[in-house]
Design a protein around this motif. Structure first.
Motif, PDB file in Angstrom:
ATOM      1  N   GLU A 224       0.836  -1.209   0.000  1.00 33.98           N
ATOM      2  CA  GLU A 224       0.000   0.000   0.000  1.00 33.98           C
ATOM      3  C   GLU A 224       0.867   1.254   0.000  1.00 33.98           C
ATOM      4  O   GLU A 224       0.626   2.201  -0.769  1.00 33.98           O
ATOM      5  CB  GLU A 224      -0.918   0.005   1.224  1.00 33.98           C
ATOM      6  N   GLU A 225       1.887   1.262   0.848  1.00 36.92           N
ATOM      7  CA  GLU A 225       2.764   2.433   0.952  1.00 36.92           C
ATOM      8  C   GLU A 225       3.572   2.636  -0.330  1.00 36.92           C
ATOM      9  O   GLU A 225       3.728   3.769  -0.814  1.00 36.92           O
ATOM     10  CB  GLU A 225       3.691   2.267   2.159  1.00 36.92           C
ATOM     11  N   GLU A 226       4.082   1.543  -0.879  1.00 39.84           N
ATOM     12  CA  GLU A 226       4.878   1.633  -2.105  1.00 39.84           C
ATOM     13  C   GLU A 226       4.031   2.108  -3.276  1.00 39.84           C
ATOM     14  O   GLU A 226       4.456   2.967  -4.063  1.00 39.84           O
ATOM     15  CB  GLU A 226       5.492   0.264  -2.428  1.00 39.84           C
ATOM     16  N   MET A 227       2.811   1.565  -3.379  1.00 35.67           N
ATOM     17  CA  MET A 227       1.955   1.930  -4.502  1.00 35.67           C
ATOM     18  C   MET A 227       1.485   3.379  -4.428  1.00 35.67           C
ATOM     19  O   MET A 227       1.386   4.064  -5.439  1.00 35.67           O
ATOM     20  CB  MET A 227       0.745   0.992  -4.574  1.00 35.67           C
ATOM     21  N   LEU A 228       1.231   3.879  -3.218  1.00 36.66           N
ATOM     22  CA  LEU A 228       0.851   5.284  -3.083  1.00 36.66           C
ATOM     23  C   LEU A 228       1.989   6.180  -3.552  1.00 36.66           C
ATOM     24  O   LEU A 228       1.770   7.166  -4.273  1.00 36.66           O
ATOM     25  CB  LEU A 228       0.482   5.598  -1.622  1.00 36.66           C
ATOM     26  N   GLU A 229       3.202   5.826  -3.159  1.00 34.98           N
ATOM     27  CA  GLU A 229       4.359   6.613  -3.575  1.00 34.98           C
ATOM     28  C   GLU A 229       4.540   6.582  -5.089  1.00 34.98           C
ATOM     29  O   GLU A 229       4.752   7.622  -5.730  1.00 34.98           O
ATOM     30  CB  GLU A 229       5.617   6.071  -2.883  1.00 34.98           C
ATOM     31  N   LYS A 230       4.415   5.385  -5.686  1.00 36.24           N
ATOM     32  CA  LYS A 230       4.636   5.253  -7.129  1.00 36.24           C
ATOM     33  C   LYS A 230       3.504   5.870  -7.942  1.00 36.24           C
ATOM     34  O   LYS A 230       3.749   6.439  -9.014  1.00 36.24           O
ATOM     35  CB  LYS A 230       4.829   3.778  -7.489  1.00 36.24           C
ATOM     36  N   VAL A 231       2.282   5.768  -7.442  1.00 41.02           N
ATOM     37  CA  VAL A 231       1.151   6.413  -8.122  1.00 41.02           C
ATOM     38  C   VAL A 231       1.359   7.921  -8.154  1.00 41.02           C
ATOM     39  O   VAL A 231       1.137   8.580  -9.176  1.00 41.02           O
ATOM     40  CB  VAL A 231      -0.184   6.048  -7.436  1.00 41.02           C
ATOM     41  N   ASN A 232       1.804   8.476  -7.033  1.00 40.37           N
ATOM     42  CA  ASN A 232       2.019   9.923  -6.982  1.00 40.37           C
ATOM     43  C   ASN A 232       3.215  10.365  -7.818  1.00 40.37           C
ATOM     44  O   ASN A 232       3.291  11.520  -8.243  1.00 40.37           O
ATOM     45  CB  ASN A 232       2.160  10.384  -5.530  1.00 40.37           C
ATOM     46  N   GLN A 233       4.120   9.429  -8.086  1.00 39.90           N
ATOM     47  CA  GLN A 233       5.249   9.737  -8.967  1.00 39.90           C
ATOM     48  C   GLN A 233       4.834   9.818 -10.439  1.00 39.90           C
ATOM     49  O   GLN A 233       5.600  10.304 -11.275  1.00 39.90           O
ATOM     50  CB  GLN A 233       6.354   8.692  -8.797  1.00 39.90           C
ATOM     51  N   LEU A 234       3.610   9.383 -10.757  1.00 36.29           N
ATOM     52  CA  LEU A 234       3.101   9.499 -12.129  1.00 36.29           C
ATOM     53  C   LEU A 234       2.859  10.960 -12.498  1.00 36.29           C
ATOM     54  O   LEU A 234       2.758  11.306 -13.671  1.00 36.29           O
ATOM     55  CB  LEU A 234       1.798   8.706 -12.280  1.00 36.29           C
ATOM     56  N   LYS A 235       2.691  11.810 -11.467  1.00 37.40           N
ATOM     57  CA  LYS A 235       2.536  13.263 -11.646  1.00 37.40           C
ATOM     58  C   LYS A 235       1.323  13.642 -12.485  1.00 37.40           C
ATOM     59  O   LYS A 235       1.333  14.664 -13.190  1.00 37.40           O
ATOM     60  CB  LYS A 235       3.824  13.867 -12.235  1.00 37.40           C
ATOM     61  N   ILE A 236       0.287  12.811 -12.404  1.00 35.77           N
ATOM     62  CA  ILE A 236      -0.984  13.187 -13.049  1.00 35.77           C
ATOM     63  C   ILE A 236      -1.549  14.415 -12.340  1.00 35.77           C
ATOM     64  O   ILE A 236      -2.000  15.365 -12.972  1.00 35.77           O
ATOM     65  CB  ILE A 236      -1.974  12.010 -13.014  1.00 35.77           C
ATOM     66  N   GLY A 237      -1.516  14.373 -11.020  1.00 36.97           N
ATOM     67  CA  GLY A 237      -1.845  15.533 -10.210  1.00 36.97           C
ATOM     68  C   GLY A 237      -3.317  15.860 -10.087  1.00 36.97           C
ATOM     69  O   GLY A 237      -4.163  15.264 -10.764  1.00 36.97           O
ATOM     70  N   PRO A 238      -3.659  16.796  -9.212  1.00 37.86           N
ATOM     71  CA  PRO A 238      -5.055  17.200  -9.014  1.00 37.86           C
ATOM     72  C   PRO A 238      -5.700  17.674 -10.318  1.00 37.86           C
ATOM     73  O   PRO A 238      -5.138  18.505 -11.032  1.00 37.86           O
ATOM     74  CB  PRO A 238      -4.943  18.353  -8.015  1.00 37.86           C
ATOM     75  N   GLY A 239      -6.857  17.114 -10.618  1.00 36.11           N
ATOM     76  CA  GLY A 239      -7.553  17.475 -11.851  1.00 36.11           C
ATOM     77  C   GLY A 239      -6.844  17.014 -13.108  1.00 36.11           C
ATOM     78  O   GLY A 239      -7.237  17.367 -14.224  1.00 36.11           O
ATOM     79  N   GLY A 240      -5.782  16.231 -12.945  1.00 33.78           N
ATOM     80  CA  GLY A 240      -5.015  15.772 -14.103  1.00 33.78           C
ATOM     81  C   GLY A 240      -4.132  16.864 -14.684  1.00 33.78           C
ATOM     82  O   GLY A 240      -3.643  16.750 -15.809  1.00 33.78           O
ATOM     83  N   LEU A 241      -3.885  17.934 -13.898  1.00 35.17           N
ATOM     84  CA  LEU A 241      -3.154  19.097 -14.404  1.00 35.17           C
ATOM     85  C   LEU A 241      -1.718  19.166 -13.885  1.00 35.17           C
ATOM     86  O   LEU A 241      -1.070  20.203 -13.950  1.00 35.17           O
ATOM     87  CB  LEU A 241      -3.915  20.378 -14.033  1.00 35.17           C
ATOM     88  N   GLY A 242      -1.242  18.045 -13.347  1.00 37.39           N
ATOM     89  CA  GLY A 242       0.133  17.979 -12.891  1.00 37.39           C
ATOM     90  C   GLY A 242       0.283  18.208 -11.404  1.00 37.39           C
ATOM     91  O   GLY A 242      -0.513  18.913 -10.785  1.00 37.39           O
ATOM     92  N   GLY A 243       1.307  17.599 -10.828  1.00 37.56           N
ATOM     93  CA  GLY A 243       1.552  17.717  -9.399  1.00 37.56           C
ATOM     94  C   GLY A 243       1.844  16.367  -8.792  1.00 37.56           C
ATOM     95  O   GLY A 243       1.762  15.332  -9.458  1.00 37.56           O
ATOM     96  N   LYS A 244       2.185  16.373  -7.516  1.00 38.13           N
ATOM     97  CA  LYS A 244       2.558  15.125  -6.858  1.00 38.13           C
ATOM     98  C   LYS A 244       1.403  14.476  -6.113  1.00 38.13           C
ATOM     99  O   LYS A 244       1.576  13.427  -5.494  1.00 38.13           O
ATOM    100  CB  LYS A 244       3.721  15.378  -5.896  1.00 38.13           C
ATOM    101  N   THR A 245       0.219  15.095  -6.163  1.00 36.19           N
ATOM    102  CA  THR A 245      -0.944  14.528  -5.470  1.00 36.19           C
ATOM    103  C   THR A 245      -1.888  13.887  -6.479  1.00 36.19           C
ATOM    104  O   THR A 245      -2.910  14.469  -6.863  1.00 36.19           O
ATOM    105  CB  THR A 245      -1.687  15.611  -4.651  1.00 36.19           C
ATOM    106  N   THR A 246      -1.522  12.701  -6.941  1.00 37.08           N
ATOM    107  CA  THR A 246      -2.399  11.952  -7.849  1.00 37.08           C
ATOM    108  C   THR A 246      -3.371  11.105  -7.046  1.00 37.08           C
ATOM    109  O   THR A 246      -4.529  10.930  -7.439  1.00 37.08           O
ATOM    110  CB  THR A 246      -1.569  11.062  -8.795  1.00 37.08           C
TER     111      THR A 246
END
Length: 280
Positions: A224-246
């Motif tokens: 769970e911890e690893e996947m949250l980190e890696k998902v946020n590394q995708l940089k899709i971001g809020p609203g899909g507009l970029g950022g580290k909070t995917t």
């Protein structure tokens, strides 16, 4: 043996449908606030601030957080020492959904037939999952599910040889394909094991677990911890507009499975991860 009247069940379901759509649970709100403080992408931070403002207005004005007030998913754990009196349990649950969506002025999004597409006009029937448990109480969880994110969900029937690396790739690929369409920041519910239908139920249940808590199995907690980190590394971001909070969280549940299979379900949920629980 304890008796519970169906009218009490209906009343609680009605209230929970309305509450879930007007106010997010504390764990989800907390994660949005935390990420609004730590997001470094200016546009992503702006989106998170807007989500905060939207939540606050919805709660203050008692209006839906999102225009898609979802299809009502209801998990019902019935104590084996409970006697239900006053009619059908299923009818009572659906009547609660009907009253909640009509009286709460929530959008009616359910069609009677998947092909004919005629609206039922009261958001019934709900999707109801029953479980018999010890005791003399009924535990009800109402989780309205919007379909922007639901449509981005997947089931992957992996081979045992795919192993945990295959599971990781299935999760990341699902989030990657969803992109902005699941209304990020998302919550990712994952079910691993069981059968084709069991893993999807696990994934749906995982979405109702409090964010910030973890599976009791050590390797699953680490996943769970690893996947949250890696998902946020995708940089899709809020609203899909970029950022580290995917994603706000990745919740994983597992179940025994067949020697020849490794079923994995990924149930995507937008930031409006609605769930209310009551015990009668």
């Amino acid at each position: 043996m304890r008796t519970i009247l169906t009218e009490e069940i209906t009343k609680n379901i009605k209230e929970m449908c309305i509450e879930a759509n007007y106010e997010l649970s504390c764990d989800v709100k907390k994660k949005i606030y935390e990420n609004a403080d730590t997001e470094t992408n200016p546009l992503g931070k702006q989106i998170l601030e807007q989500l905060k403002e939207n939540m606050e207005i919805a709660e203050k004005e008692t209006i839906p957080i999102c225009q898609d007030t979802g299809m009502a998913v209801v998990f019902v754990k019935v104590g084996q020492d409970v006697h239900i009196e006053g009619g059908s349990l299923e009818d009572a649950i659906n009547e609660g959904i009907r009253q909640g969506y009509v009286e709460g002025y929530l959008r009616k999004s359910v069609v009677k037939d998947p092909i004919d597409r005629v609206n039922t006009k009261d958001n019934t029937p709900g999707v109801i999952h029953y479980e018999i448990i010890p005791g003399d109480k009924i535990e009800i969880t109402v989780a309205p599910k919007g379909f922007g994110s639901e449509n981005m969900s997947r089931v992957c029937m992996l081979k045992p040889a795919d192993g945990i690396d295959g599971v990781k790739e299935a999760i990341l690929e699902t989030v990657r394909l969803a992109g902005p369409n699941a209304c990020p920041p998302v919550v990712v519910g994952v079910g691993i094991g069981g059968t084709f239908e069991k893993c999807t139920l696990l994934a749906k249940k995982a979405l109702t677990r409090e964010l910030g808590t973890h599976n009791e199995i050590p390797y699953v907690k680490e996943l769970e911890e690893e996947m949250l980190e890696k998902v946020n590394q995708l940089k899709i971001g809020p609203g899909g507009l970029g950022g580290k909070t995917t994603a706000l969280g990745v919740n994983i549940e597992t179940y025994p499975t067949h020697i020849a299979g490794l079923p994995v379900a990924i149930n995507m949920c937008c930031h409006v991860n609605r769930h209310k629980k009551r015990i009668l």
